[in-house]
Design an enzyme around this catalytic site. Sequence first.
Site, PDB file in Angstrom:
ATOM      1  N   LEU A 129      22.069 -24.960  29.930  1.00 54.03           N
ATOM      2  CA  LEU A 129      20.975 -24.835  28.964  1.00 54.03           C
ATOM      3  C   LEU A 129      19.880 -24.056  29.696  1.00 54.03           C
ATOM      4  O   LEU A 129      19.664 -24.283  30.896  1.00 54.03           O
ATOM      5  CB  LEU A 129      20.438 -26.208  28.555  1.00 54.03           C
ATOM      6  CG  LEU A 129      21.269 -27.040  27.582  1.00 54.03           C
ATOM      7  CD1 LEU A 129      20.593 -28.375  27.304  1.00 54.03           C
ATOM      8  CD2 LEU A 129      21.490 -26.298  26.260  1.00 54.03           C
ATOM      9  N   ASP A 130      19.194 -23.171  28.989  1.00 59.00           N
ATOM     10  CA  ASP A 130      18.140 -22.385  29.629  1.00 59.00           C
ATOM     11  C   ASP A 130      17.026 -23.291  30.147  1.00 59.00           C
ATOM     12  O   ASP A 130      16.853 -24.417  29.674  1.00 59.00           O
ATOM     13  CB  ASP A 130      17.521 -21.400  28.610  1.00 59.00           C
ATOM     14  CG  ASP A 130      18.519 -20.337  28.186  1.00 59.00           C
ATOM     15  OD1 ASP A 130      19.468 -20.072  28.939  1.00 59.00           O
ATOM     16  OD2 ASP A 130      18.324 -19.781  27.089  1.00 59.00           O
ATOM     17  N   TYR A 131      16.247 -22.744  31.059  1.00 56.74           N
ATOM     18  CA  TYR A 131      15.091 -23.454  31.643  1.00 56.74           C
ATOM     19  C   TYR A 131      14.175 -24.022  30.553  1.00 56.74           C
ATOM     20  O   TYR A 131      13.708 -25.146  30.630  1.00 56.74           O
ATOM     21  CB  TYR A 131      14.341 -22.442  32.514  1.00 56.74           C
ATOM     22  CG  TYR A 131      13.162 -22.980  33.267  1.00 56.74           C
ATOM     23  CD1 TYR A 131      13.341 -23.866  34.324  1.00 56.74           C
ATOM     24  CD2 TYR A 131      11.860 -22.585  32.927  1.00 56.74           C
ATOM     25  CE1 TYR A 131      12.252 -24.354  35.037  1.00 56.74           C
ATOM     26  CE2 TYR A 131      10.777 -23.065  33.631  1.00 56.74           C
ATOM     27  CZ  TYR A 131      10.969 -23.945  34.678  1.00 56.74           C
ATOM     28  OH  TYR A 131       9.892 -24.437  35.367  1.00 56.74           O
ATOM     29  N   LYS A 148      19.472 -17.545  21.372  1.00 56.27           N
ATOM     30  CA  LYS A 148      18.291 -16.670  21.387  1.00 56.27           C
ATOM     31  C   LYS A 148      18.682 -15.231  21.048  1.00 56.27           C
ATOM     32  O   LYS A 148      17.984 -14.549  20.290  1.00 56.27           O
ATOM     33  CB  LYS A 148      17.633 -16.710  22.761  1.00 56.27           C
ATOM     34  CG  LYS A 148      16.947 -18.042  23.051  1.00 56.27           C
ATOM     35  CD  LYS A 148      16.365 -18.030  24.444  1.00 56.27           C
ATOM     36  CE  LYS A 148      15.920 -19.422  24.840  1.00 56.27           C
ATOM     37  NZ  LYS A 148      15.720 -19.537  26.283  1.00 56.27           N
TER      38      LYS A 148
END
Length: 235
Positions: free
Chosen positions: A102-104, A190
């Site tokens: 999962l992204d930051y 995204k």
Amino acid sequence: MIRLNKYMADCGVGSRRSCDKIIAENRVKVNRKPVSELGYMINEFNDTVTVDGKKITPKNKNVYIILHKPKGYVTTVKDEKGRKTVMELVDVKTRVYPVGRLDYDTEGLLIMTNDGDLTYKLTHPKYEVTKKYIARVEGDITDSQLDELRRGVVIDGKKTAPAGVTLLEKNDEGCKIELAIHEGRNHQVKKMFEAIGKQVVFLKRTEMGEIRLGGLSRGKWRYLNEKELNYLKNI
Ligand code: URA
């Protein structure tokens, strides 16, 4: 929950039958309380079992947990930039690793395990495990833009597979959309929104197959339950 004699056998104490004998001899304690009842059930993840006063632990046991990752944490074991990692949020004795990324700045459901086979199954597109996300985007979104997402959009030169798309909310600040996908491409959600000219300002993963985040608080973790483990074993 599993039978005490099975747990003892898993820990290498002996056969189930010989473990029953040891139980009947009053040599076993569960959470410091003597247990001599055959067929006694324990929670293999939380209960502490001793035999003749010595704690026993299962051999090579796989551990499966679910973490509600907050934003501001990286999904790696170590970060070269010194940012906080999800490893700091879980205090299990066995080392567990994140399943996928999962992204930051993304929050939500993260499965962590030491079971490499499961990691492969959950992240490989051929198993088609559906991941659900809630995304918030600024401004309006049209039905035709939602349809584009459903049909698939081109990201990094390749079209995405058909997706489940539900508009959950629309107000002055923006729109909230639920997206169900089974691929796991880099920054996929995204980039899918970018492809239709929208910027994601908030992203949360809520489901992976039949594993749901539910009411787990941000930053907290729990062991997967039996039903969830059975689901994973049958993927
Ligand atoms: N898609 C993204 O863009 N980011 C994530 O963290 C997960 C899916």
